[in-house]
Scaffold this motif. Structure first.
Motif, short mmCIF file in Angstrom:
data_model
loop_
_atom_site.label_atom_id
_atom_site.label_comp_id
_atom_site.label_asym_id
_atom_site.label_seq_id
_atom_site.Cartn_x
_atom_site.Cartn_y
_atom_site.Cartn_z
N TRP A 65 0.80 -1.21 0.00
CA TRP A 65 0.00 0.00 0.00
C TRP A 65 0.85 1.27 0.00
O TRP A 65 0.37 2.36 0.29
CB TRP A 65 -0.97 0.05 1.20
CG TRP A 65 -1.93 -1.09 1.22
CD1 TRP A 65 -2.64 -1.56 0.17
CD2 TRP A 65 -2.26 -1.91 2.33
NE1 TRP A 65 -3.41 -2.61 0.58
CE2 TRP A 65 -3.19 -2.85 1.90
CE3 TRP A 65 -1.87 -1.93 3.68
CZ2 TRP A 65 -3.74 -3.82 2.74
CZ3 TRP A 65 -2.42 -2.87 4.51
CH2 TRP A 65 -3.35 -3.82 4.05
N GLU B 84 2.63 0.05 -6.74
CA GLU B 84 2.39 -0.40 -5.38
C GLU B 84 2.38 -1.92 -5.38
O GLU B 84 2.05 -2.54 -6.39
CB GLU B 84 1.05 0.15 -4.86
CG GLU B 84 1.10 1.62 -4.57
CD GLU B 84 -0.15 2.11 -3.87
OE1 GLU B 84 -0.91 1.25 -3.35
OE2 GLU B 84 -0.37 3.33 -3.85
N GLN C 152 0.54 -4.27 -4.22
CA GLN C 152 -0.63 -5.10 -4.54
C GLN C 152 -0.98 -5.06 -6.02
O GLN C 152 -1.71 -5.92 -6.50
CB GLN C 152 -1.85 -4.68 -3.70
CG GLN C 152 -2.47 -3.36 -4.10
CD GLN C 152 -1.83 -2.19 -3.40
OE1 GLN C 152 -0.79 -2.33 -2.76
NE2 GLN C 152 -2.45 -1.03 -3.50
N ARG D 141 -7.63 -11.34 -6.67
CA ARG D 141 -8.99 -10.92 -7.00
C ARG D 141 -9.04 -9.44 -7.27
O ARG D 141 -8.45 -8.65 -6.57
CB ARG D 141 -9.91 -11.26 -5.83
CG ARG D 141 -11.37 -11.22 -6.24
CD ARG D 141 -12.24 -11.45 -5.06
NE ARG D 141 -12.18 -12.83 -4.59
CZ ARG D 141 -12.88 -13.27 -3.56
NH1 ARG D 141 -13.65 -12.46 -2.90
NH2 ARG D 141 -12.78 -14.52 -3.18
N ALA D 142 -9.71 -9.08 -8.29
CA ALA D 142 -9.96 -7.71 -8.70
C ALA D 142 -8.73 -7.02 -9.27
O ALA D 142 -8.81 -5.84 -9.58
CB ALA D 142 -10.51 -6.87 -7.56
N PHE D 143 -7.64 -7.72 -9.42
CA PHE D 143 -6.50 -7.07 -10.05
C PHE D 143 -6.24 -7.58 -11.45
O PHE D 143 -5.64 -6.91 -12.25
CB PHE D 143 -5.24 -7.22 -9.21
CG PHE D 143 -5.22 -6.25 -8.09
CD1 PHE D 143 -5.40 -6.67 -6.80
CD2 PHE D 143 -5.04 -4.90 -8.34
CE1 PHE D 143 -5.37 -5.76 -5.76
CE2 PHE D 143 -5.01 -3.99 -7.30
CZ PHE D 143 -5.18 -4.42 -6.01
N TYR E 165 -14.56 -3.62 -2.42
CA TYR E 165 -13.27 -3.59 -3.09
C TYR E 165 -13.41 -3.95 -4.57
O TYR E 165 -12.86 -3.29 -5.44
CB TYR E 165 -12.33 -4.56 -2.39
CG TYR E 165 -11.02 -4.74 -3.07
CD1 TYR E 165 -10.55 -6.00 -3.40
CD2 TYR E 165 -10.23 -3.65 -3.41
CE1 TYR E 165 -9.34 -6.17 -4.02
CE2 TYR E 165 -9.02 -3.81 -4.04
CZ TYR E 165 -8.58 -5.07 -4.35
OH TYR E 165 -7.38 -5.24 -4.98
N ARG E 166 -14.18 -4.97 -4.83
CA ARG E 166 -14.33 -5.39 -6.21
C ARG E 166 -15.02 -4.33 -7.05
O ARG E 166 -14.61 -4.02 -8.16
CB ARG E 166 -15.15 -6.69 -6.26
CG ARG E 166 -14.70 -7.53 -7.40
CD ARG E 166 -15.32 -8.85 -7.52
NE ARG E 166 -15.78 -9.50 -6.34
CZ ARG E 166 -16.68 -10.48 -6.39
NH1 ARG E 166 -17.16 -10.86 -7.53
NH2 ARG E 166 -17.06 -11.06 -5.29
N GLU F 285 -12.76 -1.45 -7.75
CA GLU F 285 -11.79 -1.75 -8.81
C GLU F 285 -12.44 -1.66 -10.17
O GLU F 285 -11.84 -1.11 -11.12
CB GLU F 285 -11.23 -3.15 -8.57
CG GLU F 285 -9.98 -3.44 -9.36
CD GLU F 285 -10.29 -4.08 -10.69
OE1 GLU F 285 -11.41 -4.61 -10.81
OE2 GLU F 285 -9.44 -4.06 -11.59
N LYS G 279 -9.68 2.57 -4.10
CA LYS G 279 -9.47 1.15 -4.37
C LYS G 279 -8.41 0.59 -3.43
O LYS G 279 -8.55 -0.49 -2.86
CB LYS G 279 -9.04 0.99 -5.82
CG LYS G 279 -8.79 -0.44 -6.25
CD LYS G 279 -8.57 -0.51 -7.73
CE LYS G 279 -7.09 -0.65 -8.03
NZ LYS G 279 -6.83 -0.86 -9.46
N LYS G 280 -7.36 1.32 -3.26
CA LYS G 280 -6.30 0.86 -2.37
C LYS G 280 -6.79 0.71 -0.94
O LYS G 280 -6.53 -0.28 -0.26
CB LYS G 280 -5.15 1.85 -2.43
CG LYS G 280 -3.91 1.39 -1.72
CD LYS G 280 -2.73 2.25 -2.10
CE LYS G 280 -2.81 3.56 -1.34
NZ LYS G 280 -1.57 4.35 -1.50
#
Lengths: 693, 233
Positions: free
Chosen positions: A145, A167, A169, A260-262, B59-60, B63, B207-208
């Motif tokens: 982060w 970053e 993540q 997830r989500a990246f 979070y999802r 994003e 998002k972070k």
């Protein structure tokens, strides 16, 4: 130069990227520091496409020219930074084609973190020994982060060739899942397709259990020789089912995962091979259908054979013949040809025991002293519904009767001399009519009590009546229990009236309204009283009526009267008129014959007394027929009832056969009937046909 | 907004009644204000699961919103900000340790409080972001819906964390924040690069932070189930 610059846009940008100061914050401005963007590129999202287009257009000539002139020159650059498990990461660079920078140590990786206190670029903590040009950041140097910036720097030249900020993540590319395996779920019935379940485990490096990493998986499969991978939906669990694979084909399955989500998917796992051999068809459907068809045809043929062979029986079963009318135990031939004596004999019960098993004689010597209790029972609905015409009913019981005793004043409210015991004055007229008809026939069958509207709830049912027909119940039968056996169908064949006493005289009436009966006449002279319609009102007049009736009963032993009830008329004949009419002289049958409306003069006073009672019942027109007794043949003493001998043209019933001198005025008598002989009361169809309506 | 929230929670409570019976009471449990009291009693584990679900979803969706916004409005060279020094997200009042080992050593109390602070700090900026996005001419509907959804879910997440803190730490001192419609601090025209980048920064930072919340909560959950292994790494 243009082609050169165009073919290496990235390097160009990087070359200009020198003004970046690590400490300075990024302030949004049209020209962010360190990033040279040409004005026309700034707002054009598609400038990349123009780059590519130009590249394509110019590539061939320019490229070759540039290649000739300039061997591919590539500046040193960072190729990427990746983290496998979000705890460490690595960065790689390429020295490019610059000649003077290929020796090791010429280029360094420097980095800094946002939260560094010193704000200085630090040297890569660990140049990995195994892999060339790789910098490894271990756990201690890795934070999440927080922004990292890594640059490729040449100390000697004091030149930064490339910079990368990220970053942790955002650069996670998880390791491939391990232990990929598959199990067969099922095979389709045709044996052509099957489903499998592929399962795997998360990469061991990813700390999924703690929750540090949340992975999403993607499974891909393809046929062995195909080049296109089919991608299945992202799966959060560690297994995925694959449907619709074909037997006999070899498939390859692989899986990879991402945070997830990246959506940075890691490397693919090892490929596993899936293959299910074809299963030969154990049975083909063709013979099965053939067998079914043959079976159906055979069954059809069998059915046809059965039908044709057993046609007669089947017809009987399916379409049973309509039974001819018959009475149980009686030969239908007897009914046809007027062998009435035998019929009567049979029906009297002396014959076969199949008939109604009443004890043949009951009442003849039994003193009848009983009290009638008048209950307001409702007549049974079944018996109420019979609406057949009264004349037919009565005619069914007519001429062949001697109306001995079988006719009780069923609901004869008044003028009931000689009425049998347990007579209920409350019965509605229709019921009484019915009962009278029944009694005429003197059959211990039931009779439909209602000729007309029988819905008088207040009127007691026929139960009260106890017709002492032969075979009837004991006098102590409770009125309501007397029921229908008293009431007999007119279909009950004729009964021999001879020597039967069906009636009892009312000898006395108690103050409470009970009727005291005395045994009737020995000779079966039915005692009757002219009846009238009776209703509640009649009952209300109860006491005096009773006395009157009783008196009348006593006196009027002879006469049956035919009462045709007209709505306007009272419809009854009083005692006096009955008396008047009841001459034992058969020679004057005409006097016996009364049809209403014209009542006799003497009867008027009585009539008036009863008129209101009777007019209330004016809505039904059922002729109220009292059979008249042909007196002379049977009864030396008084007889109150008469058998209906005939119906004349005016729909009036002839109670006595007209004397020969009066015959012209009367309807023709049934030819086959000898008058002196009291007919049994059974009207055969041919006899009926002789009666003119 | 509160009324809407309450209505929504009531509707969801009615619709998911069998689920609620089995799983417990929804997060929207405002006891102190006399509003709709839907809580009867919910176990800590179930509440924590519910809160984690919320955090994951937030979070999802954040994003996805960030990606959508990037594709629509941010010029290509500025995407992913690979080559930039980076933007600065709004600093929080407290430093959050960065490494996994450090984070794993954080106490439960600290984890929960930091989650709460994070959530509360983002409620207002997201509302501001909604108003800004509305001013974009061709903002896709999905983007607007997502940002709206996120800001709503953030409120319920806040309530859930408050209850969780009360249950796990027996700390009754916290109150939920009340949203007040504030004046938008920046009145720049939309679709100017500055505002675009600012919004982009906002989304990325959110998002972070959403990722932070999710991670903290998951660590917390790990400790609830298996304390030993969670501290091992």
């Amino acid at each position: 130069m243009l082609c050169f610059s165009l073919s290496q846009p990235r390097g160009k940008h990087k070359l200009n990227y020198t003004q970046f100061h690590p400490i300075s914050k990024f302030v949004p401005s049209p020209h962010p520091r360190g990033l040279h963007i040409s004005p026309n590129e700034r707002f054009d999202p598609h400038h990349r496409w123009s780059h590519i287009l130009c590249l394509v257009l110019c590539s061939s000539p320019c490229y070759f020219v540039s290649l000739l002139l300039y061997p591919s020159v590539q500046a040193p650059h960072l190729t990427g930074c990746k983290s496998r498990e979000q705890e460490t990461f690595r960065c790689w660079w390429s020295p490019g084609s610059f000649q003077n920078l290929t020796e090791p140590g010429a280029l360094q990786i420097q980095y800094w973190k946002k939260n560094d206190l010193t704000k200085e670029w630090k040297e890569c903590p660990d140049y990995s020994s195994s892999v060339k040009n790789e910098c490894f950041f271990n756990k201690n140097n890795t934070v999440i982060w927080i922004k990292y910036c890594v640059r490729l720097h040449s100390e000697s030249q004091n030149k930064t060739y490339d910079t990368l900020c990220f970053e942790l993540q955002d650069i996670v590319h998880p390791d491939p899942p391990v232990a990929l395996n598959w199990t067969l779920l099922n095979i389709s019935r045709s044996g052509l397709n099957y489903d499998i379940m592929a399962s795997w485990e998360p990469p061991p490096s990813a700390d999924v259990s703690v929750g540090w990493l949340t992975l999403v998986y993607e499974v891909q499969y393809r046929r062995r020789n195909s080049s296109h991978w089919k991608v299945l939906e992202h799966e959060f669990g560690t297994q995925q089912s694959i449907y619709g694979l074909q037997t006999g084909e070899a498939y390859e399955v692989r899986v990879h995962c991402a945070m997830r989500a990246f959506n940075h998917f890691g490397e693919f796992s090892d490929v596993i091979f899936v293959h299910v051999p074809e299963i030969p068809n154990k049975e083909s459907t063709f013979p099965v259908t053939l067998v079914l068809i043959f079976g159906a045809v055979g069954v059809a043929i069998l059915l046809m054979l059965i039908i044709f062979s057993q046609q007669q029986r089947l017809m009987v079963i399916l379409l049973p013949p309509v039974p001819a009318p018959k009475i149980k135990g009686i030969d239908p031939a007897l009914l046809k040809n007027g062998k009435l004596d035998e019929l009567n004999f049979i029906l009297s019960g002396a014959g076969m025991g199949a008939l109604h098993s009443y004890p043949p004689d009951l009442y003849q010597d039994v003193p009848w002293v009983e009290f009638i209790e008048l209950d307001a029972d409702e007549p049974e609905p079944g018996e109420k519904d019979n609406q057949s015409s009264d004349s037919q009913r009565l005619l069914g019981h007519n001429n062949h009767h001697t109306n001995h005793g079988c006719f009780h004043g069923l609901s004869i409210p008044d003028d009931d001399s000689g009425r049998a015991s347990s007579y209920d004055p409350e019965l509605p007229d229709q019921e009484t009519l019915m009962l009278m008809a029944a009694l005429l026939s003197c059959q211990p069958n039931k009779v439909e009590p209602c000729l007309g509207n029988c819905s008088h709830s207040s009127t007691p049912s026929l139960d009260v009546l106890e017709v002492p027909c032969p075979g009837l119940q004991a006098p102590d039968l409770p009125p309501e229990g007397g029921e229908r056996h008293l009431v007999q169908t007119q279909l009950g064949g004729p009964q021999s009236w001879v020597n039967m006493d069906f009636y009892a005289q009312v000898s006395d009436v108690t103050p409470t309204g009970g009727v005291v009966l005395s045994p009737g006449q020995q000779v079966g002279a039915p005692e009757n009283t002219p009846t009238t319609k009776k209703d509640k009102k009649g009952k209300m007049e109860g006491g005096e009526e009773e006395s009157e009736e009783e008196e009348e009963r006593r006196t009027n032993k002879l006469k049956f009267q035919l009462l045709v009830v007209a709505p306007e008329a009272g419809g009854y004949t009083t005692e006096s008129s009955g008396r008047q009419m009841s001459t034992p002289d058969p020679s004057s049958p005409g006097e016996v014959y009364h049809t209403f409306p014209p009542p006799s003069a003497e009867s008027k006073p009585h009539q008036e007394a009863y008129l209101p009672a009777t007019t209330l019942l004016g809505d039904y027109q059922s002729p109220y027929i009292l059979p008249d007794s042909p007196p002379a043949q049977f009864l030396p003493p008084v007889s109150d009832y008469t058998v209906v001998q005939d119906v004349d043209f005016q729909h009036s019933l002839l109670l006595n056969p007209p004397s020969p001198q009066r015959s012209p005025t009367c309807s023709p008598q049934p030819p086959s009937k000898p008058l002196p002989v009291m007919p049994i009361g059974y009207l055969t169809p041919d006899l009926l046909g002789n009666l003119s309506p | 907004m509160n009324m809407m929230q309450v209505m929504q929670s009531v509707v969801w409570a009615v619709l998911l009644w069998p689920c609620l019976v089995s799983l417990g009471v929804p997060l929207e449990c405002k006891d102190e204000q006399g509003s709709i009291i839907l809580c009867a009693s919910i176990s800590k584990e179930k509440l924590l699961d519910r809160v984690i679900q919320h955090a994951e979803l937030i979070y999802r969706v954040s994003e996805e919103s960030c990606t959508l916004f990037e594709e629509m409005f941010v010029p290509f060279p500025m995407r992913s900000q690979r080559n930039q020094a980076g933007y600065t997200c709004a600093t929080k009042a407290f430093p959050i340790p960065g490494s996994k080992s450090e984070i794993q050593q954080i106490s439960d109390k600290w984890l929960l409080h930091s989650v709460l602070i994070l959530v509360q700090s983002w409620i207002e900026p997201l509302v501001y972001l909604q108003t800004t996005l509305d001013r974009y001419d061709d903002a896709p509907d999905t983007l607007l819906k997502k940002t709206k959804w996120v800001s709503e879910k953030l409120l319920s997440l806040e309530q859930g964390v408050v209850v969780l803190i009360r249950k796990m730490l027996d700390d009754d001192m916290l109150t939920t924040s009340y949203y007040e419609q504030g004046v938008a601090p920046y009145a720049l025209q939309p679709e100017v690069l500055e505002s675009v980048l600012r919004d982009y920064t906002l989304l990325s930072c959110f998002k972070k932070d959403a990722h932070k919340m999710e991670t903290f909560l998951k660590l917390l959950k790990c400790r609830q189930t298996d304390k030993y292994s969670c501290f091992l790494h």
